[in-house]
Motif scaffolding. Structure first.
Motif, PDB file in Angstrom:
ATOM      1  N   LEU A 266     -19.588  -6.119   0.366  1.00  0.00           N
ATOM      2  CA  LEU A 266     -18.450  -6.956  -0.264  1.00  0.00           C
ATOM      3  C   LEU A 266     -17.712  -7.505   1.057  1.00  0.00           C
ATOM      4  O   LEU A 266     -17.750  -7.057   2.235  1.00  0.00           O
ATOM      5  CB  LEU A 266     -17.514  -5.790  -1.025  1.00  0.00           C
ATOM      6  CG  LEU A 266     -17.990  -4.936  -1.873  1.00  0.00           C
ATOM      7  CD1 LEU A 266     -17.127  -3.584  -2.207  1.00  0.00           C
ATOM      8  CD2 LEU A 266     -17.922  -5.810  -3.209  1.00  0.00           C
ATOM      9  N   VAL A 267     -16.936  -8.646   0.730  1.00  0.00           N
ATOM     10  CA  VAL A 267     -16.229  -9.118   1.556  1.00  0.00           C
ATOM     11  C   VAL A 267     -14.900  -9.349   1.271  1.00  0.00           C
ATOM     12  O   VAL A 267     -14.491 -10.059   0.289  1.00  0.00           O
ATOM     13  CB  VAL A 267     -16.970 -10.492   2.145  1.00  0.00           C
ATOM     14  CG1 VAL A 267     -16.324 -11.224   3.358  1.00  0.00           C
ATOM     15  CG2 VAL A 267     -18.257 -10.540   2.360  1.00  0.00           C
ATOM     16  N   VAL A 268     -13.936  -8.775   2.120  1.00  0.00           N
ATOM     17  CA  VAL A 268     -12.297  -9.123   1.541  1.00  0.00           C
ATOM     18  C   VAL A 268     -11.703  -9.589   2.746  1.00  0.00           C
ATOM     19  O   VAL A 268     -11.865  -8.962   3.919  1.00  0.00           O
ATOM     20  CB  VAL A 268     -12.120  -7.750   1.005  1.00  0.00           C
ATOM     21  CG1 VAL A 268     -12.140  -6.515   1.925  1.00  0.00           C
ATOM     22  CG2 VAL A 268     -10.581  -7.833   0.216  1.00  0.00           C
ATOM     23  N   GLY A 269     -10.711 -10.277   2.748  1.00  0.00           N
ATOM     24  CA  GLY A 269      -9.881 -10.508   3.907  1.00  0.00           C
ATOM     25  C   GLY A 269      -8.510 -10.454   3.729  1.00  0.00           C
ATOM     26  O   GLY A 269      -7.991 -10.612   2.535  1.00  0.00           O
ATOM     27  N   ASP A 270      -7.711 -10.575   4.838  1.00  0.00           N
ATOM     28  CA  ASP A 270      -6.070 -10.668   4.610  1.00  0.00           C
ATOM     29  C   ASP A 270      -5.888  -9.474   3.736  1.00  0.00           C
ATOM     30  O   ASP A 270      -4.913  -9.772   2.731  1.00  0.00           O
ATOM     31  CB  ASP A 270      -5.833 -11.956   4.203  1.00  0.00           C
ATOM     32  CG  ASP A 270      -6.310 -13.035   4.972  1.00  0.00           C
ATOM     33  OD1 ASP A 270      -7.557 -13.286   5.047  1.00  0.00           O
ATOM     34  OD2 ASP A 270      -5.485 -13.526   6.039  1.00  0.00           O
ATOM     35  N   THR A 271      -6.261  -8.454   4.141  1.00  0.00           N
ATOM     36  CA  THR A 271      -5.889  -6.936   3.206  1.00  0.00           C
ATOM     37  C   THR A 271      -4.736  -6.517   3.396  1.00  0.00           C
ATOM     38  O   THR A 271      -4.074  -5.726   2.426  1.00  0.00           O
ATOM     39  CB  THR A 271      -7.071  -6.388   3.361  1.00  0.00           C
ATOM     40  OG1 THR A 271      -7.359  -5.839   4.706  1.00  0.00           O
ATOM     41  CG2 THR A 271      -8.495  -6.807   2.880  1.00  0.00           C
ATOM     42  N   GLY A 272      -4.251  -6.253   4.810  1.00  0.00           N
ATOM     43  CA  GLY A 272      -3.567  -5.071   5.105  1.00  0.00           C
ATOM     44  C   GLY A 272      -1.934  -5.043   4.914  1.00  0.00           C
ATOM     45  O   GLY A 272      -1.049  -5.168   5.622  1.00  0.00           O
ATOM     46  N   THR A 273      -1.760  -5.395   3.426  1.00  0.00           N
ATOM     47  CA  THR A 273      -0.309  -5.426   3.034  1.00  0.00           C
ATOM     48  C   THR A 273       0.226  -3.957   2.707  1.00  0.00           C
ATOM     49  O   THR A 273       1.442  -3.923   2.824  1.00  0.00           O
ATOM     50  CB  THR A 273       0.003  -6.296   1.751  1.00  0.00           C
ATOM     51  OG1 THR A 273      -1.047  -5.878   0.682  1.00  0.00           O
ATOM     52  CG2 THR A 273      -0.411  -7.652   1.973  1.00  0.00           C
ATOM     53  N   GLY A 274      -0.587  -3.155   2.261  1.00  0.00           N
ATOM     54  CA  GLY A 274      -0.399  -1.828   1.968  1.00  0.00           C
ATOM     55  C   GLY A 274       0.550  -2.111   0.311  1.00  0.00           C
ATOM     56  O   GLY A 274       1.151  -0.932  -0.164  1.00  0.00           O
ATOM     57  N   THR A 275       0.422  -3.096  -0.217  1.00  0.00           N
ATOM     58  CA  THR A 275       1.280  -3.253  -1.386  1.00  0.00           C
ATOM     59  C   THR A 275       0.298  -2.990  -2.659  1.00  0.00           C
ATOM     60  O   THR A 275      -0.898  -2.791  -2.414  1.00  0.00           O
ATOM     61  CB  THR A 275       1.591  -4.484  -1.647  1.00  0.00           C
ATOM     62  OG1 THR A 275       0.584  -5.443  -1.645  1.00  0.00           O
ATOM     63  CG2 THR A 275       2.773  -5.122  -0.346  1.00  0.00           C
ATOM     64  N   GLN A 276       0.899  -2.881  -3.908  1.00  0.00           N
ATOM     65  CA  GLN A 276       0.206  -2.970  -5.080  1.00  0.00           C
ATOM     66  C   GLN A 276      -1.315  -3.814  -5.264  1.00  0.00           C
ATOM     67  O   GLN A 276      -2.341  -3.240  -5.699  1.00  0.00           O
ATOM     68  CB  GLN A 276       0.932  -3.187  -6.280  1.00  0.00           C
ATOM     69  CG  GLN A 276       0.602  -2.565  -7.484  1.00  0.00           C
ATOM     70  CD  GLN A 276       0.437  -1.209  -7.837  1.00  0.00           C
ATOM     71  OE1 GLN A 276       1.150  -0.456  -7.415  1.00  0.00           O
ATOM     72  NE2 GLN A 276      -0.882  -0.991  -8.008  1.00  0.00           N
ATOM     73  N   GLY A 277      -1.068  -4.859  -4.732  1.00  0.00           N
ATOM     74  CA  GLY A 277      -2.100  -6.080  -4.783  1.00  0.00           C
ATOM     75  C   GLY A 277      -3.227  -5.352  -3.886  1.00  0.00           C
ATOM     76  O   GLY A 277      -4.458  -5.704  -4.660  1.00  0.00           O
ATOM     77  N   GLN A 278      -3.198  -4.979  -2.863  1.00  0.00           N
ATOM     78  CA  GLN A 278      -4.257  -4.341  -2.096  1.00  0.00           C
ATOM     79  C   GLN A 278      -5.045  -3.236  -2.768  1.00  0.00           C
ATOM     80  O   GLN A 278      -6.343  -3.136  -2.916  1.00  0.00           O
ATOM     81  CB  GLN A 278      -3.569  -3.877  -0.590  1.00  0.00           C
ATOM     82  CG  GLN A 278      -4.986  -3.791   0.148  1.00  0.00           C
ATOM     83  CD  GLN A 278      -4.576  -3.118   1.559  1.00  0.00           C
ATOM     84  OE1 GLN A 278      -3.163  -2.741   1.817  1.00  0.00           O
ATOM     85  NE2 GLN A 278      -5.475  -2.928   2.354  1.00  0.00           N
ATOM     86  N   TYR A 279      -4.015  -2.433  -3.556  1.00  0.00           N
ATOM     87  CA  TYR A 279      -4.759  -1.185  -4.317  1.00  0.00           C
ATOM     88  C   TYR A 279      -5.512  -1.780  -5.295  1.00  0.00           C
ATOM     89  O   TYR A 279      -6.438  -1.344  -5.742  1.00  0.00           O
ATOM     90  CB  TYR A 279      -3.360  -0.508  -4.877  1.00  0.00           C
ATOM     91  CG  TYR A 279      -3.233   0.687  -3.660  1.00  0.00           C
ATOM     92  CD1 TYR A 279      -3.534   1.762  -3.453  1.00  0.00           C
ATOM     93  CD2 TYR A 279      -2.045   0.085  -2.788  1.00  0.00           C
ATOM     94  CE1 TYR A 279      -3.044   2.714  -2.630  1.00  0.00           C
ATOM     95  CE2 TYR A 279      -1.718   1.175  -1.581  1.00  0.00           C
ATOM     96  CZ  TYR A 279      -2.395   2.189  -1.688  1.00  0.00           C
ATOM     97  OH  TYR A 279      -1.917   3.232  -0.547  1.00  0.00           O
ATOM     98  N   HIS A 280      -4.925  -2.875  -6.171  1.00  0.00           N
ATOM     99  CA  HIS A 280      -5.502  -3.560  -7.070  1.00  0.00           C
ATOM    100  C   HIS A 280      -7.124  -3.894  -6.724  1.00  0.00           C
ATOM    101  O   HIS A 280      -8.103  -3.634  -7.502  1.00  0.00           O
ATOM    102  CB  HIS A 280      -4.907  -4.620  -7.838  1.00  0.00           C
ATOM    103  CG  HIS A 280      -3.847  -4.172  -8.783  1.00  0.00           C
ATOM    104  ND1 HIS A 280      -3.618  -3.170  -9.416  1.00  0.00           N
ATOM    105  CD2 HIS A 280      -2.536  -4.834  -9.039  1.00  0.00           C
ATOM    106  CE1 HIS A 280      -2.580  -2.982 -10.128  1.00  0.00           C
ATOM    107  NE2 HIS A 280      -1.817  -4.045  -9.929  1.00  0.00           N
TER     108      HIS A 280
END
Lengths: 387, 577
Positions: A61-75
């Motif tokens: 898997l490739v994912v970027g610009d992740t580190g917000t700690g918000t709901q979106g990142q959990y989704h």
């Protein structure tokens, strides 16, 4: 910090130093800005490497610009988890901006937990991480003028006190090998670039990170490492795009119109573009980047060779595409979270873009395409170097 | 060099025949020793001499001889055969260590064919690096005049002194080639670097000294467009005695500029290409110009798959690497006229391939420990403005009003790429040689010369390299010395990196290189309106090892001691064998 002291600390870290030991050693700086910190090599625990049978397929898997700690990142994390379970994945690539908005300030910074460990706690895969501008920033603007801060993310790789063993960043820039071919050579080799010192908005006054001391040595290391690679598949990852239809744009003309706010003459990425072409053009199969918070599959461009160029920067934030026609694409999607699933076989690759609704967490396949391996072994002939 | 290597290399050249002294035999030119590739028993010197076509005319060598692209063990030898009614004419060349040809070290054969305008090029193999050789051609019962050439020092050699003449912009109808004459007289040169505008394309009287119309008429009299035109123009230039003499005495390393094709040419067109005037397709014209160039110039083809590639490199021992560029045809985007256009990141001066090659060469030169990294190219690298302001690429305010977007000023991104690479590499001792502009300049090369924080005009701090610009052989710049002085007095304060400029005199430059410094001596001519031997030392600037900025020197460098003798004047040009 003297070189000797740095070495001492590094050895200590590589050994079994614990965080308290380190702090006792002298004040919160478990970092290592020496260039020996670049160019880390394969760890023996490479996924797929233990088996003696040749690798048939690899999925990741490739994912970027992740580190917000918000709901979106959990989704996104939840969707990744399901896709990994349903279709297989041996590891994850993290394309930078791992910790918003201004990185971490120590190896035991709780933001490692908030922006990485907790969101991905149900995803038990190694994450090969790359540094982004926000990982090396001292303000929320992500200006990237504090490269030294990125060292804590390398230190976290070696920390024995961490929450999980998922975080992989053996050096600021590094290579990593996966699987093996019947001749014993790796099935895949990953090359990870530290792009922030090459493109930061603001000048880092730390001379250790200027082009002479850091940028060009990294470029030479990367070029030589790629040239020496015996891997069947070669993939590079960096944070700042080579080509993108998002607001940051193409290397060579990054952040057009915004740069008036910047003071680093390299902020347009002209030298970064040359770096990527020098090290990777005609040699690698794929380049993954983040930085623009959208999903893009950009068609190969002549000066870079047959490599597919993928922007996967929507792991925690979304953005609009600024100029969708800037580069021809196979697929692009704005204002949605998402990630990419890749399957590599001997001579084909399958890439699936997953789109995740930032509010509901609903996810679906946005685009799928199977294609032949971009670089064929026969095409890897030496360039003519006549007279 | 090991003798075995020499033989291997020599054997690899399909045209070489004799190799007699190297093979241990007598220097007997008739010995039909085969070296492996000349299998045919008929293809021997004796046979070739025996089967020369019948010919009773005058000497066929009327365009002289030339040599070029020297390597440690190879050099291109050139001549042309003028013999009406004949084709496929065998031409033999002999190379000797001495002017009396008592020790022949190489013999080779070429053929003068109509398909190459009867020009002959032989890539001769030489037994010794860093050595002067004498050569002569033989065909149709005639011997050519004797040429002199020189191999470059072996790559690993600790060379302690090199001298290279640098010339450009030799417009035949604008004056006498007195500069070539002066350069020919210098026995201590290792090579002559020609930075282009070797010929001009114009019609008679279009760009010429009106007083010389009778004395220096050009052929063909119309603007050159077709292959035949270009060939005739080269032939016309090569009848000039001073040019012939210069070629005869020294190996040339040449690149074209625009006038070898037509004024302000680029990859896909040129200012002076006018299809509406019946000049046809530009690409066809470019092909014709390039073909004639390769026929008439002593240049080695570096890439058999790319007819248009002339960018290439030379190594002069450990002392110097020379990278010759093509800023005209292979990658240049069309010229623009506005600073904003000049900054377009998609525009190119060198093209991707050449740029990549150049950066690799710089790295190679750096890695092999060469002291000086010399870039020979056409158009001025440094900015030329009417007021240098700070020039951060993020702000797009700076650079002042640039005067000439045909030079690197019009290709801002290409310049930043090159200087950015030199800076990133921490490369010391880069020296840029420039032609094109018909005047003499000494400059520091800084990324942003208008930025007081980045470049100090007094100490040269912040400069990354130096640039020396050679004046024209004949082409004019300022019409009088007075105007030149006024312009220079205005330009120097406005261009902080500019240390000296002379816009009036024609002449040439001698680059004198030692491990301690790289020095340019400018020699200016009294006149090009009549044949003359008069020249004077104009100025001298040098850059010290590790200095990366220019400093004025008071006197020209001393000539080399014990320079090898010039090739004697042609006394036996038409000797029947």
């Amino acid at each position: 910090m003297s070189v000797d002291r740095r070495k001492f600390l590094k050895n200590f870290l590589v050994g079994a130093a614990t965080i308290p030991t380190l702090t006792a050693c002298g004040g919160g700086s478990g970092s290592d800005s020496n260039n020996t910190n670049g160019g880390g090599n394969t760890s023996p625990e490479s996924p797929g490497g233990q088996d003696s049978t040749p690798t048939e397929k690899l999925q990741f898997l490739v994912v970027g610009d992740t580190g917000t700690g918000t709901q979106g990142q959990y989704h996104v994390a939840a969707a990744m988890e399901k896709v990994a379970k349903a279709q297989g994945a041996q590891f994850v690539l993290g394309a930078g901006d791992n910790i918003y908005e201004e990185g971490v300030t120590s190896v035991d910074d709780p933001r490692f937990l908030d922006s990485f460990e907790y969101p991905y706690q149900n995803l038990d895969l190694p994450f090969y991480m790359c540094l982004g501008n926000h990982d090396c920033a001292s303000t929320i603007f992500g200006g990237g003028s504090n490269n030294k801060r990125g060292d804590y993310q390398v230190d976290y790789h070696y920390s024995t006190n961490r929450y999980s063993n998922k975080w992989k960043m053996p050096a600021r820039f590094y290579n990593e090998m996966f699987g093996k071919q019947s001749n014993g050579a790796p099935f895949l080799e990953l090359f990870v670039v530290d792009s922030n010192p090459l493109t930061s908005f603001y000048i880092d006054r730390d001379e250790d990170f200027n082009w002479q001391n850091y940028g060009y040595p990294q470029q030479m290391w990367m070029k030589e490492t790629v040239e020496a690679s015996q891997a069947h598949w070669k993939i590079a990852m960096s944070h700042v795009p080579y080509k993108s239809n998002g607001k940051h744009g193409n290397a060579g003309n990054l952040d057009e119109g915004l740069r008036i706010l910047f003071n680093n003459p390299d902020a347009d990425g002209l030298r970064y573009k040359a770096f990527l072409e020098d090290a990777f053009a005609h040699k690698i199969d794929m380049l993954f980047t983040g930085h623009d918070h959208s999903m893009q599959w950009i068609k190969p461009v002549p000066e870079f060779g047959p490599a597919h160029i993928i922007v996967s920067g929507a792991g925690g934030k979304t953005d609009a595409l600024k100029e969708p026609e800037r580069n021809p694409t196979f697929y692009q999607r704005e204002e949605m979270l998402g990630f990419v699933w890749v399957e590599l076989a001997k001579s084909t690759m399958k890439v699936e873009f997953y789109v995740v609704d930032p509010d509901t967490g609903d996810y679906r396949v946005g685009f799928t395409r199977e294609t032949t391996k971009p670089v064929t072994t026969e095409a890897q002939t030496l360039e003519p170097e006549l007279v | 060099m090991k003798r075995r290597d020499f033989i291997t290399q020599a054997s690899a050249a399909g045209l070489s025949l004799g190799l007699l002294s190297a093979c241990g035999g007598e220097p007997n030119t008739d010995n039909p020793t085969s070296n492996g590739t000349s299998q045919s028993p008929g293809n021997t010197l004796a046979n070739i001499r025996k089967h020369m076509p019948d010919y009773n005319g005058p000497t066929p060598f009327i365009h002289g001889v030339a040599s070029g692209d020297p390597l440690p063990y190879q050099v291109i030898l050139w001549t042309r055969i003028t013999a009406e009614g004949l084709d496929e004419i065998p031409v033999v060349v002999q190379v000797s260590e001495t002017p009396d040809f008592s020790s022949v070290v190489y013999e080779g054969i070429g053929y003068a064919r109509s398909s190459s305008d009867y020009t002959v090029k032989i890539d001769a193999h030489l037994p010794q690096a860093g050595t002067t050789y004498y050569y002569r051609f033989e065909s149709l019962g005639h011997l050519s005049t004797m040429g002199r050439t020189r191999s470059t020092p072996a790559n690993s050699e600790q060379t302690d002194h090199l001298r290279l003449a640098v010339v450009s912009c030799s417009n035949y109808p604008y004056g006498y080639f007195n500069a070539y004459r002066r350069v020919a007289y210098r026995p201590d040169l290792d090579a002559v670097i020609h930075l282009g505008d070797y010929i001009y394309e114009y019609a008679q009287g279009e760009y010429a000294d009106k007083n010389l119309t009778e004395k220096r008429p050009i052929d063909p009299p119309h603007e050159i467009v077709s292959l035949e035109d270009y060939r005739r123009r080269y032939a016309c230039y090569r009848t000039d005695g001073d040019l012939q003499e210069c070629h005869r005495q020294h190996p040339f390393i040449c690149v074209w500029d625009d006038h070898e094709i037509t004024d302000n040419s680029w990859q896909g067109g040129a200012k002076n290409h006018n299809p509406e005037n019946g000049e046809g397709d530009y690409l066809e014209r470019k092909r014709a110009a390039v073909k004639a160039y390769f026929e008439w110039m002593p240049i080695r083809r570096v890439d058999p798959d790319n007819d248009i590639r002339i960018y290439r490199h030379f190594e002069f021992g450990q002392l110097l690497s020379l990278m010759m560029l093509d800023t005209r045809l292979i990658g240049r985007s069309e010229q623009v006229s506005l600073p904003s256009q000049a900054r377009d990141p998609d525009r190119q001066l060198l093209g991707h391939e050449q740029e990549k090659w150049l950066f690799n060469q710089l790295q190679t030169s750096h890695s092999r420990g060469a002291r000086w990294h010399v870039i020979g190219q056409q158009v001025m690298l440094s900015p030329l403005t009417l007021g240098t302001l700070p020039d951060n690429p993020n702000w797009h305010i700076g650079g002042g009003a640039q005067l000439n977007y045909d030079q690197w000023d019009g290709y801002e991104v290409s310049r930043r790429n090159l200087l950015g690479r030199i800076e990133a590499m921490g490369l010391n001792n880069a020296v840029v040689l420039t032609g094109d502009i018909h005047s003499s300049w000494a400059m520091d090369v800084a990324v942003d010369p208008g930025n007081l924080l980045l470049y100090d005009r007094r100490t040269g701090e912040g400069s990354l390299a130096v640039e020396f610009v050679t004046p024209a052989v004949t082409s004019p710049a300022a019409p009088t010395k007075g105007l030149s002085d006024i312009a220079a007095a205005a330009l120097i304060p406005l261009n902080r990196h500019l240390k000296w400029v002379d816009l009036y005199h024609r002449g040439y430059m001698v680059l004198d290189v030692t491990p301690e410094r790289c020095k340019a001596d400018w020699f200016h001519l009294e006149t090009v309106s009549e044949p003359s031997n008069q020249e004077h030392f104009a100025r001298s600037y040098l850059t010290k090892d590790g200095g990366n900025h220019v400093e004025r020197a008071n006197a020209p460098s001393a000539p080399k001691l014990n320079a090898p003798a010039l090739a004697p004047a042609a006394s036996q040009t038409t000797e029947i064998l």
